[in-house]
Design a protein around this motif. Structure first.
Motif, PDB file in Angstrom:
ATOM      1  N   VAL A 119       0.808  -1.224   0.000  1.00 11.49           N
ATOM      2  CA  VAL A 119       0.000   0.000   0.000  1.00 11.49           C
ATOM      3  C   VAL A 119       0.842   1.275   0.000  1.00 11.49           C
ATOM      4  O   VAL A 119       0.335   2.340  -0.390  1.00 11.49           O
ATOM      5  CB  VAL A 119      -0.989   0.012   1.186  1.00 11.49           C
ATOM      6  N   ASP A 120       2.097   1.208   0.412  1.00 16.24           N
ATOM      7  CA  ASP A 120       2.946   2.398   0.333  1.00 16.24           C
ATOM      8  C   ASP A 120       3.087   2.877  -1.107  1.00 16.24           C
ATOM      9  O   ASP A 120       3.155   4.081  -1.376  1.00 16.24           O
ATOM     10  CB  ASP A 120       4.331   2.105   0.916  1.00 16.24           C
ATOM     11  N   SER A 121       3.138   1.931  -2.025  1.00 19.02           N
ATOM     12  CA  SER A 121       3.249   2.276  -3.444  1.00 19.02           C
ATOM     13  C   SER A 121       1.905   2.287  -4.163  1.00 19.02           C
ATOM     14  O   SER A 121       1.709   3.041  -5.118  1.00 19.02           O
ATOM     15  CB  SER A 121       4.187   1.280  -4.149  1.00 19.02           C
ATOM     16  N   PHE A 122       0.973   1.444  -3.691  1.00 18.18           N
ATOM     17  CA  PHE A 122      -0.318   1.286  -4.359  1.00 18.18           C
ATOM     18  C   PHE A 122      -1.437   1.351  -3.321  1.00 18.18           C
ATOM     19  O   PHE A 122      -1.974   0.320  -2.903  1.00 18.18           O
ATOM     20  CB  PHE A 122      -0.367  -0.037  -5.124  1.00 18.18           C
ATOM     21  N   PRO A 123      -1.796   2.553  -2.857  1.00 10.75           N
ATOM     22  CA  PRO A 123      -2.758   2.688  -1.758  1.00 10.75           C
ATOM     23  C   PRO A 123      -4.198   2.338  -2.112  1.00 10.75           C
ATOM     24  O   PRO A 123      -5.027   2.157  -1.223  1.00 10.75           O
ATOM     25  CB  PRO A 123      -2.642   4.168  -1.369  1.00 10.75           C
ATOM     26  N   THR A 124      -4.508   2.247  -3.395  1.00 11.19           N
ATOM     27  CA  THR A 124      -5.871   1.905  -3.797  1.00 11.19           C
ATOM     28  C   THR A 124      -5.863   0.757  -4.799  1.00 11.19           C
ATOM     29  O   THR A 124      -4.857   0.474  -5.454  1.00 11.19           O
ATOM     30  CB  THR A 124      -6.589   3.111  -4.451  1.00 11.19           C
ATOM     31  N   ALA A 125      -7.008   0.106  -4.891  1.00 14.22           N
ATOM     32  CA  ALA A 125      -7.279  -0.858  -5.957  1.00 14.22           C
ATOM     33  C   ALA A 125      -8.511  -0.358  -6.686  1.00 14.22           C
ATOM     34  O   ALA A 125      -9.420   0.224  -6.075  1.00 14.22           O
ATOM     35  CB  ALA A 125      -7.525  -2.252  -5.385  1.00 14.22           C
ATOM     36  N   THR A 126      -8.567  -0.555  -7.997  1.00 12.67           N
ATOM     37  CA  THR A 126      -9.703  -0.061  -8.773  1.00 12.67           C
ATOM     38  C   THR A 126     -10.306  -1.168  -9.632  1.00 12.67           C
ATOM     39  O   THR A 126      -9.614  -2.074 -10.084  1.00 12.67           O
ATOM     40  CB  THR A 126      -9.298   1.104  -9.695  1.00 12.67           C
ATOM     41  N   PHE A 127     -11.614  -1.072  -9.814  1.00 12.30           N
ATOM     42  CA  PHE A 127     -12.305  -1.936 -10.773  1.00 12.30           C
ATOM     43  C   PHE A 127     -13.087  -1.035 -11.712  1.00 12.30           C
ATOM     44  O   PHE A 127     -13.946  -0.261 -11.280  1.00 12.30           O
ATOM     45  CB  PHE A 127     -13.240  -2.914 -10.077  1.00 12.30           C
ATOM     46  N   GLY A 152     -14.789  -6.353 -16.414  1.00 11.74           N
ATOM     47  CA  GLY A 152     -14.035  -5.116 -16.250  1.00 11.74           C
ATOM     48  C   GLY A 152     -12.592  -5.374 -15.909  1.00 11.74           C
ATOM     49  O   GLY A 152     -12.121  -6.523 -15.920  1.00 11.74           O
ATOM     50  N   ASN A 153     -11.884  -4.293 -15.595  1.00  9.65           N
ATOM     51  CA  ASN A 153     -10.452  -4.378 -15.288  1.00  9.65           C
ATOM     52  C   ASN A 153     -10.217  -4.126 -13.801  1.00  9.65           C
ATOM     53  O   ASN A 153     -10.610  -3.082 -13.275  1.00  9.65           O
ATOM     54  CB  ASN A 153      -9.675  -3.343 -16.101  1.00  9.65           C
ATOM     55  N   LEU A 154      -9.569  -5.089 -13.156  1.00  9.36           N
ATOM     56  CA  LEU A 154      -9.181  -4.958 -11.763  1.00  9.36           C
ATOM     57  C   LEU A 154      -7.695  -4.619 -11.705  1.00  9.36           C
ATOM     58  O   LEU A 154      -6.862  -5.368 -12.236  1.00  9.36           O
ATOM     59  CB  LEU A 154      -9.452  -6.255 -11.000  1.00  9.36           C
ATOM     60  N   THR A 155      -7.374  -3.489 -11.062  1.00  7.31           N
ATOM     61  CA  THR A 155      -5.987  -3.064 -10.925  1.00  7.31           C
ATOM     62  C   THR A 155      -5.566  -3.180  -9.472  1.00  7.31           C
ATOM     63  O   THR A 155      -6.148  -2.549  -8.587  1.00  7.31           O
ATOM     64  CB  THR A 155      -5.788  -1.615 -11.404  1.00  7.31           C
ATOM     65  N   LEU A 156      -4.555  -4.018  -9.230  1.00 11.66           N
ATOM     66  CA  LEU A 156      -3.952  -4.224  -7.915  1.00 11.66           C
ATOM     67  C   LEU A 156      -2.442  -4.160  -8.078  1.00 11.66           C
ATOM     68  O   LEU A 156      -1.897  -4.661  -9.066  1.00 11.66           O
ATOM     69  CB  LEU A 156      -4.314  -5.601  -7.338  1.00 11.66           C
ATOM     70  N   ARG A 157      -1.761  -3.533  -7.144  1.00 12.56           N
ATOM     71  CA  ARG A 157      -0.297  -3.459  -7.188  1.00 12.56           C
ATOM     72  C   ARG A 157       0.200  -2.906  -8.539  1.00 12.56           C
ATOM     73  O   ARG A 157       1.251  -3.304  -9.033  1.00 12.56           O
ATOM     74  CB  ARG A 157       0.314  -4.831  -6.916  1.00 12.56           C
ATOM     75  N   ARG A 191       0.716 -10.557  -8.816  1.00  8.51           N
ATOM     76  CA  ARG A 191       2.043 -10.680  -8.207  1.00  8.51           C
ATOM     77  C   ARG A 191       2.033 -10.538  -6.683  1.00  8.51           C
ATOM     78  O   ARG A 191       3.023 -10.096  -6.087  1.00  8.51           O
ATOM     79  CB  ARG A 191       3.017  -9.678  -8.826  1.00  8.51           C
ATOM     80  N   ALA A 192       0.943 -10.908  -6.062  1.00  6.04           N
ATOM     81  CA  ALA A 192       0.911 -11.037  -4.602  1.00  6.04           C
ATOM     82  C   ALA A 192       1.306 -12.483  -4.301  1.00  6.04           C
ATOM     83  O   ALA A 192       0.461 -13.344  -4.056  1.00  6.04           O
ATOM     84  CB  ALA A 192      -0.474 -10.708  -4.051  1.00  6.04           C
ATOM     85  N   ASN A 193       2.600 -12.754  -4.324  1.00 12.69           N
ATOM     86  CA  ASN A 193       3.111 -14.126  -4.362  1.00 12.69           C
ATOM     87  C   ASN A 193       3.478 -14.707  -2.996  1.00 12.69           C
ATOM     88  O   ASN A 193       3.853 -15.879  -2.915  1.00 12.69           O
ATOM     89  CB  ASN A 193       4.357 -14.190  -5.257  1.00 12.69           C
ATOM     90  N   TYR A 194       3.388 -13.932  -1.943  1.00 13.05           N
ATOM     91  CA  TYR A 194       3.852 -14.400  -0.634  1.00 13.05           C
ATOM     92  C   TYR A 194       3.159 -15.714  -0.240  1.00 13.05           C
ATOM     93  O   TYR A 194       1.926 -15.835  -0.293  1.00 13.05           O
ATOM     94  CB  TYR A 194       3.570 -13.348   0.436  1.00 13.05           C
ATOM     95  N   GLY A 195       3.959 -16.705   0.148  1.00 10.38           N
ATOM     96  CA  GLY A 195       3.427 -17.971   0.637  1.00 10.38           C
ATOM     97  C   GLY A 195       2.726 -18.807  -0.411  1.00 10.38           C
ATOM     98  O   GLY A 195       1.986 -19.737  -0.075  1.00 10.38           O
ATOM     99  N   SER A 196       2.948 -18.517  -1.690  1.00 12.59           N
ATOM    100  CA  SER A 196       2.279 -19.256  -2.753  1.00 12.59           C
ATOM    101  C   SER A 196       3.045 -20.532  -3.083  1.00 12.59           C
ATOM    102  O   SER A 196       4.216 -20.484  -3.472  1.00 12.59           O
ATOM    103  CB  SER A 196       2.160 -18.395  -4.014  1.00 12.59           C
TER     104      SER A 196
END
Length: 222
Positions: A119-127, A152-157, A191-196
């Motif tokens: 969230v420091d770099s990407f404080p929001t997510a949009t659809f 639609g388009n989901l933007t995360l990170r 790319r939320a890869n932690y623990g994957s």
């Protein structure tokens, strides 16, 4: 002896259920979709009444919470939704299953870190909606009468992916209500890869499922 066998069976069932990912309709995910400039009447989302729920799982259990809506709108033309955008405030994400304040904030902090939402770099997510299509044949999923497919388009990170999921949508001249059953996205697509386990092969049972369940309720008015 029979009691011991029964208890072992119960434990095996519970362990198997914990090993599974969240339940729900699997969303169709792919490359970013083309989104035009929608023209029509704007309905503003009620940020207090709108809920976006998440649920994640791992072998030892589950965690769930919400992504608060920062702002949102739906565009209506000729009694059909032709566009819209929802912006989620990831800095305000919540965890609902942990009552201990310290433990709760530890997980919230981890979810906000670079391991997950950064969230420091990407404080929001949009659809951003590209289309809302009525179904030729409606069905009932988790007690919800599904009437439309939302794309639609989901933007995360900072990563944008096309997503499609079912919804029940009702509207009148002044308001819109939209509700989804639980639907599943794969967090590693953003790319939320932690623990994957699909990314890191040596995790054994110390992994988190790639699949995340989402459930959305939106209320919007003129």
């Amino acid at each position: 002896m029979k009691t011991k066998i029964f208890l072992l069976a119960v434990v095996s069932v519970l362990m198997a259920s914990c090993m599974q990912g969240p339940k729900g309709e699997k969303a169709k995910t792919g490359d970013a979709l083309s989104v035009g400039s929608a023209q029509g009447t704007e309905f503003a989302a009620n940020t207090e009444a709108t809920t976006i729920e998440w649920l994640g799982t791992k072998p030892s259990g589950t965690h769930f919470g919400t992504f608060p809506l920062q702002k949102g709108s739906l565009i209506v033309n000729n009694n059909s939704i032709v566009g819209g955008e929802m912006v989620m405030d990831l800095n305000a994400l919540t965890v609902k299953d942990i009552e201990d304040p310290k433990m709760n904030q530890m997980l919230v902090g981890h979810l906000k870190s670079a391991d997950f939402f950064a969230v420091d770099s990407f404080p929001t997510a949009t659809f951003v909606i590209s289309s809302v299509k009525p179904l030729e044949q409606q069905s009932v999923i988790e007690g919800i009468n599904v009437t439309h497919t939302v794309e639609g388009n989901l933007t995360l990170r900072g990563i944008t992916r096309g997503v499609s999921f079912p919804a029940n949508i009702t509207m009148d001249a002044n308001s819109i209500k939209a509700q989804t059953p639980n639907f599943i996205i794969n967090r590693t697509n953003w790319r939320a890869n932690y623990g994957s386990k699909s990314i890191f092969a040596n995790l054994k049972d110390n992994f988190i499922h790639d699949e995340v369940s989402l459930k959305i309720n939106i209320e919007a008015t003129k």
